[in-house]
Structure formats: structure tokens, C-alpha cells
Scaffold this motif. Structure first.
Motif, mmCIF file in Angstrom:
data_model
loop_
_atom_site.group_PDB
_atom_site.id
_atom_site.type_symbol
_atom_site.label_atom_id
_atom_site.label_comp_id
_atom_site.label_asym_id
_atom_site.label_seq_id
_atom_site.Cartn_x
_atom_site.Cartn_y
_atom_site.Cartn_z
ATOM 1 N N ASP A 1 -7.806 2.682 -10.412
ATOM 2 C CA ASP A 1 -8.631 1.515 -10.722
ATOM 3 C C ASP A 1 -8.258 0.377 -9.778
ATOM 4 N N LEU A 2 -9.233 -0.464 -9.450
ATOM 5 C CA LEU A 2 -8.995 -1.587 -8.541
ATOM 6 C C LEU A 2 -7.846 -2.475 -8.994
ATOM 7 N N ALA A 3 -7.686 -2.631 -10.308
ATOM 8 C CA ALA A 3 -6.620 -3.489 -10.849
ATOM 9 C C ALA A 3 -5.231 -2.961 -10.484
ATOM 10 N N ALA A 4 -5.115 -1.674 -10.193
ATOM 11 C CA ALA A 4 -3.831 -1.072 -9.852
ATOM 12 C C ALA A 4 -3.536 -1.119 -8.353
ATOM 13 N N LEU A 5 -4.488 -1.624 -7.560
ATOM 14 C CA LEU A 5 -4.340 -1.657 -6.105
ATOM 15 C C LEU A 5 -3.938 -3.049 -5.629
ATOM 16 N N ALA B 1 -1.048 7.472 -5.295
ATOM 17 C CA ALA B 1 -2.232 8.294 -5.040
ATOM 18 C C ALA B 1 -2.709 8.208 -3.592
ATOM 19 N N LEU B 2 -2.192 7.247 -2.826
ATOM 20 C CA LEU B 2 -2.649 7.033 -1.452
ATOM 21 C C LEU B 2 -1.873 7.905 -0.478
ATOM 22 N N TRP C 1 0.826 -1.211 0.000
ATOM 23 C CA TRP C 1 0.000 0.000 0.000
ATOM 24 C C TRP C 1 0.857 1.257 0.000
ATOM 25 N N GLN C 2 2.064 1.181 0.565
ATOM 26 C CA GLN C 2 2.968 2.335 0.570
ATOM 27 C C GLN C 2 3.414 2.704 -0.836
ATOM 28 N N ARG D 1 -4.805 11.279 -2.464
ATOM 29 C CA ARG D 1 -4.343 12.614 -2.867
ATOM 30 C C ARG D 1 -5.205 13.180 -3.989
ATOM 31 N N ASP D 2 -5.517 12.316 -4.934
ATOM 32 C CA ASP D 2 -6.360 12.685 -6.072
ATOM 33 C C ASP D 2 -7.430 11.615 -6.189
ATOM 34 N N GLU D 3 -7.760 11.258 -7.382
ATOM 35 C CA GLU D 3 -8.745 10.198 -7.596
ATOM 36 C C GLU D 3 -8.162 8.840 -7.234
#
Length: 117
Positions: free
Chosen positions: A64-68, A37-38, A32-33, A59-61
Motif C-alpha cells: 500500500d502507498l502508506a507503507a512506501l 517487497a522491492l 527504498w532499500q 518481488r510480490d505485490e
């Protein structure tokens, strides 16, 4: 800046708080680090009534879930969260105890911020 709060109302037969905490200790939290954008993520729980969830500050939008990273709680519980709230952050302020070690690098005005719309 966006704040998202999600949680599950845990039912009998679903993983309990202890199981979800143990699973969290085995997860790659550092993944997660690496999400640019987090701003911050907090895993939250409540014993009674049993709830498990997270608060994320973007921070912004939100990407997409696939990028998390994998949502281990959703996998373990086997269903989407019961509650998903999304807020635009109007202002933020850091506690002085967090600011003190960085005081020489920050202006006092930078520690409390009103967000532009």
C-alpha cells in the motif's frame, strides 16, 4: 514478480529535469532499500521531450502507498504520473558481469529464471 513503470510528461512551469535530479540527491534513497517487497528501483529521465519517472521491480505485490517512502517527484510536480504501466515479469536474466563476483555462491541455472504464473 511485478514490474511497474511510471513517468510524467513535464510541462512548462513544472520542475525540470535538473531540479528533479537535485531533489533526488537530497532524498533518503536508502528508505527504498528497506522496502522488503522491492527488488529494485530505477529513477529514469529524458531531456527531450522532458520526462521523469521510475521503474520498480516488486518481488510480490506492491505494498500500500502508506507503507512506501514519500514520492518526492509527485510532491514536487503536484500531480499523479501521466503514465503508469504494470507488467508481470515472465522471465529474468542477470548479466555475467554482475554474476562473476558471486559465481561461487550461485548455480548457473539460478541466474536466468522463468517465472511461474
Amino acid at each position: 514478480m511485478i514490474m511497474e513503470c511510471v513517468w510524467w510528461e513535464l510541462a512548462p512551469g513544472e520542475p525540470d529535469i535538473g531540479q528533479l535530479q537535485a531533489q533526488l540527491e537530497q532524498c533518503d534513497l536508502a528508505a527504498w532499500q528497506r522496502i522488503d517487497a522491492l527488488q529494485a528501483k530505477y529513477w529514469i529521465m529524458n531531456e527531450a521531450p522532458p520526462r521523469w519517472g521510475a521503474v520498480m521491480v516488486w518481488r510480490d505485490e506492491k505494498p500500500d502507498l502508506a507503507a512506501l517512502p514519500l514520492n518526492a517527484a509527485a510532491e514536487a510536480i503536484g500531480r499523479p504520473p501521466d503514465v503508469r504501466l504494470r507488467f508481470t515479469v515472465a522471465a529474468s536474466c542477470l548479466n555475467e558481469s554482475i554474476i562473476t563476483p558471486w559465481a561461487s555462491l550461485l548455480n548457473r541455472e539460478e541466474t536466468c529464471t522463468t517465472m511461474s504464473s
